[in-house]
Write an enzyme that holds these catalytic residues in place. Structure first.
Site, mmCIF file in Angstrom:
data_model
loop_
_atom_site.group_PDB
_atom_site.id
_atom_site.type_symbol
_atom_site.label_atom_id
_atom_site.label_comp_id
_atom_site.label_asym_id
_atom_site.label_seq_id
_atom_site.Cartn_x
_atom_site.Cartn_y
_atom_site.Cartn_z
ATOM 1 N N GLU A 25 96.852 -43.867 44.259
ATOM 2 C CA GLU A 25 96.346 -44.957 45.189
ATOM 3 C C GLU A 25 95.793 -46.228 44.418
ATOM 4 O O GLU A 25 95.379 -45.862 43.228
ATOM 5 C CB GLU A 25 95.410 -44.585 46.067
ATOM 6 C CG GLU A 25 95.598 -43.732 47.137
ATOM 7 C CD GLU A 25 94.961 -43.359 48.170
ATOM 8 O OE1 GLU A 25 95.272 -43.313 49.365
ATOM 9 O OE2 GLU A 25 93.887 -42.587 47.725
ATOM 10 N N CYS A 33 91.780 -52.397 41.947
ATOM 11 C CA CYS A 33 91.157 -51.034 41.423
ATOM 12 C C CYS A 33 92.245 -50.253 41.265
ATOM 13 O O CYS A 33 93.080 -49.820 42.180
ATOM 14 C CB CYS A 33 90.209 -50.548 42.545
ATOM 15 S SG CYS A 33 89.405 -48.887 42.028
ATOM 16 N N CYS A 56 92.645 -35.642 39.150
ATOM 17 C CA CYS A 56 91.690 -35.719 37.996
ATOM 18 C C CYS A 56 91.052 -34.450 37.728
ATOM 19 O O CYS A 56 90.879 -33.559 38.647
ATOM 20 C CB CYS A 56 90.381 -36.651 38.519
ATOM 21 S SG CYS A 56 89.332 -36.859 37.086
ATOM 22 N N CYS A 61 83.028 -36.468 43.872
ATOM 23 C CA CYS A 61 84.150 -37.287 44.161
ATOM 24 C C CYS A 61 85.336 -36.760 44.627
ATOM 25 O O CYS A 61 85.586 -35.648 44.479
ATOM 26 C CB CYS A 61 84.485 -37.666 42.681
ATOM 27 S SG CYS A 61 85.719 -38.623 42.581
HETATM 28 N N1 SAH Z 1 86.820 -41.221 36.175
HETATM 29 C C1 SAH Z 1 86.216 -42.783 36.104
HETATM 30 C C2 SAH Z 1 86.836 -43.595 37.339
HETATM 31 C C3 SAH Z 1 86.383 -43.024 38.554
HETATM 32 S S1 SAH Z 1 85.910 -43.852 39.889
HETATM 33 C C4 SAH Z 1 84.907 -42.846 35.990
HETATM 34 O O1 SAH Z 1 84.479 -41.355 36.308
HETATM 35 O O2 SAH Z 1 84.194 -43.509 35.894
HETATM 36 C C5 SAH Z 1 84.984 -45.202 39.694
HETATM 37 C C6 SAH Z 1 83.514 -44.848 40.165
HETATM 38 O O3 SAH Z 1 82.914 -44.130 41.679
HETATM 39 C C7 SAH Z 1 82.550 -43.845 38.982
HETATM 40 O O4 SAH Z 1 81.515 -44.221 39.017
HETATM 41 C C8 SAH Z 1 82.395 -42.655 39.952
HETATM 42 O O5 SAH Z 1 81.475 -41.736 39.602
HETATM 43 C C9 SAH Z 1 82.339 -43.183 41.409
HETATM 44 N N2 SAH Z 1 82.403 -42.380 42.481
HETATM 45 C C10 SAH Z 1 83.008 -41.055 42.686
HETATM 46 N N3 SAH Z 1 83.175 -40.550 43.814
HETATM 47 C C11 SAH Z 1 82.134 -41.460 44.359
HETATM 48 C C12 SAH Z 1 81.745 -40.993 45.926
HETATM 49 N N4 SAH Z 1 82.307 -40.390 46.835
HETATM 50 N N5 SAH Z 1 80.846 -42.094 46.423
HETATM 51 C C13 SAH Z 1 80.656 -43.571 45.482
HETATM 52 N N6 SAH Z 1 81.057 -43.379 44.368
HETATM 53 C C14 SAH Z 1 81.750 -42.393 43.876
#
Ligand code: SAH
Length: 374
Positions: free
Chosen positions: A97, A110, A117, A124
């Site tokens: 996505e 984004c 992952c 997450c």
């Molecule tokens: N793998 C990368 C990109 C992930 S997504 C990373 O870990 O940074 C981007 C952000 O969203 C990251 O900081 C991740 O920790 C956060 N994130 C993941 N799941 C989430 C959720 N359920 N609610 C809010 N933020 C979340």
């Protein structure tokens, strides 16, 4: 080998040097690569035959040897706040996505770097899907290309007239530093003035903290860095972000400051998901302030976005406010991320795409991808 059996080269996602090499192989001058990039990225042309200022013979050669292959759009959703989410096919029933977030003064795309992952962060939803495969550079660059085309069509704009996408963030599905080989050339194309020509402060790579790759990144490209911190001490961070057991907070911060030094960067953004009763107490804020005070750091608090089956809840607004105030009183720069696109599950951590978990098995010289979860 005949032309039919030769695999065509996908022009999308080839950084300038590689495109020049390819054009050279066809017996043409390097400036042809510039012309191709101009068509591809500035004018959004997806058809080689329509690149009319390329010499006819060269164009014919290109049609034979090259192609422009994009991911296909499976579904488009528009949220009540204007956020858009596209589901893109990765073949074999797999999908990933991307999300466009319009704001008054910017348009942020984004993007995803992997189908699923492998990192298993407990809060997450992408992690719950498991890991299928890395995206190719073309699939990463193709996201931006497609989003510009789709949005331009919708707005009735000619591509190149104005910028629709001003910022790109690797905050979709996947851990970008675990797909280093495809992500780095994609960033080069985002930044290249012959590519999407986006300023390096507006391309942000977000990582859960793959320390060795942060050092490698510092040598390769120059973009903004965001780090998913989520906890002020190793005990808690190891529970939430399991990679912390391998590379702890001290090592991670060391790598971040090194990155800034090498890249002449201003600051690292630390992301901190607000989980009710888990990491959102005033003592957590104080510990966090001790960690980051007087450092080139910005904090971005992210209200947790729930997904089916999760054990966590979002911290109440008053708790988030108190947490922010504790940090600000100690001199930290703090923002609270506005949750966008919630009604279409497009918010951070809600991207799930369609992933069949796979493990890779090596037997002798052969590698097999095996499905392990439906
Ligand atoms: N793998 C990368 C990109 C992930 S997504 C990373 O870990 O940074 C981007 C952000 O969203 C990251 O900081 C991740 O920790 C956060 N994130 C993941 N799941 C989430 C959720 N359920 N609610 C809010 N933020 C979340």
């Amino acid at each position: 080998m005949t032309a039919d059996t030769l695999q065509r080269v996908n022009l999308l996602g080839l950084p300038k040097v590689e495109l020049e090499a390819f054009v050279g192989e066809l017996g043409s001058k390097p400036f042809r690569a510039r012309q191709i990039m101009n068509w591809l990225y500035k004018r959004g042309e997806g058809d080689i035959a329509a690149m009319t200022d390329l010499a006819k013979d060269f164009r014919a050669q290109l049609v034979e040897r090259a192609e422009i292959l994009l991911p296909t759009i499976v579904r488009t959703q528009v949220a009540s706040d204007g956020t858009r989410k596209w589901l893109l096919s990765a073949g074999n029933d797999q999908a990933f996505e991307m999300v466009f977030i319009p704001e008054e003064d910017r348009g942020t795309l984004c993007i995803s770097s992997q189908v699923g992952c492998a990192l298993d962060c407990t809060f997450c939803s992408t992690a719950q899907q498991g890991f299928n495969r890395n995206l190719t550079t073309a699939e990463i660059v193709g996201q931006v290309w497609l989003a510009i085309r789709e949005l331009s069509r919708e707005l009735g704009w000619k591509i190149g007239d104005d910028r629709i996408i001003t910022n790109i963030v690797f905050m979709g599905m996947g851990e970008p530093l675990a797909n280093f080989r495809s992500v780095v050339p994609a960033i080069r194309i985002f930044l290249d003035d012959l590519g999407f020509d986006i300023s390096r402060r507006r391309v942000t790579l977000s990582t859960s903290g793959l320390v060795p790759q942060i050092y490698k990144l510092a040598e390769e490209v120059n973009c903004a860095l965001a780090v998913s911190l989520h906890a002020p001490n190793d005990e808690l961070r190891s529970q939430l972000v399991p990679i912390n057991r391998k590379h702890n907070i001290a090592e991670l911060l060391e790598a971040c400051w090194h990155y800034l030094d090498e890249q002449n960067g201003r600051s690292v953004t630390f992301e901190y998901v607000m989980l009710d009763g888990v990491n959102d107490q005033p003592e957590h804020a104080r510990e966090l302030a001790r960690l980051l005070r007087d450092k080139p750091a910005k904090l971005n608090l992210i209200p947790f976005n729930p997904f089916p089956g999760t054990q966590y809840r979002r911290s109440p607004p008053a708790v988030i406010e108190r947490f922010r105030d504790e940090l600000m009183q100690r001199g930290l720069v703090v923002t609270v991320r506005k949750t966008r696109g919630e009604d279409i599950d497009a918010a951070c951590g809600q991207l799930a795409g369609q992933v069949t978990d796979r493990i890779t098995v090596r037997l002798g010289s052969k590698t097999f991808g095996l499905q392990v979860r439906a």
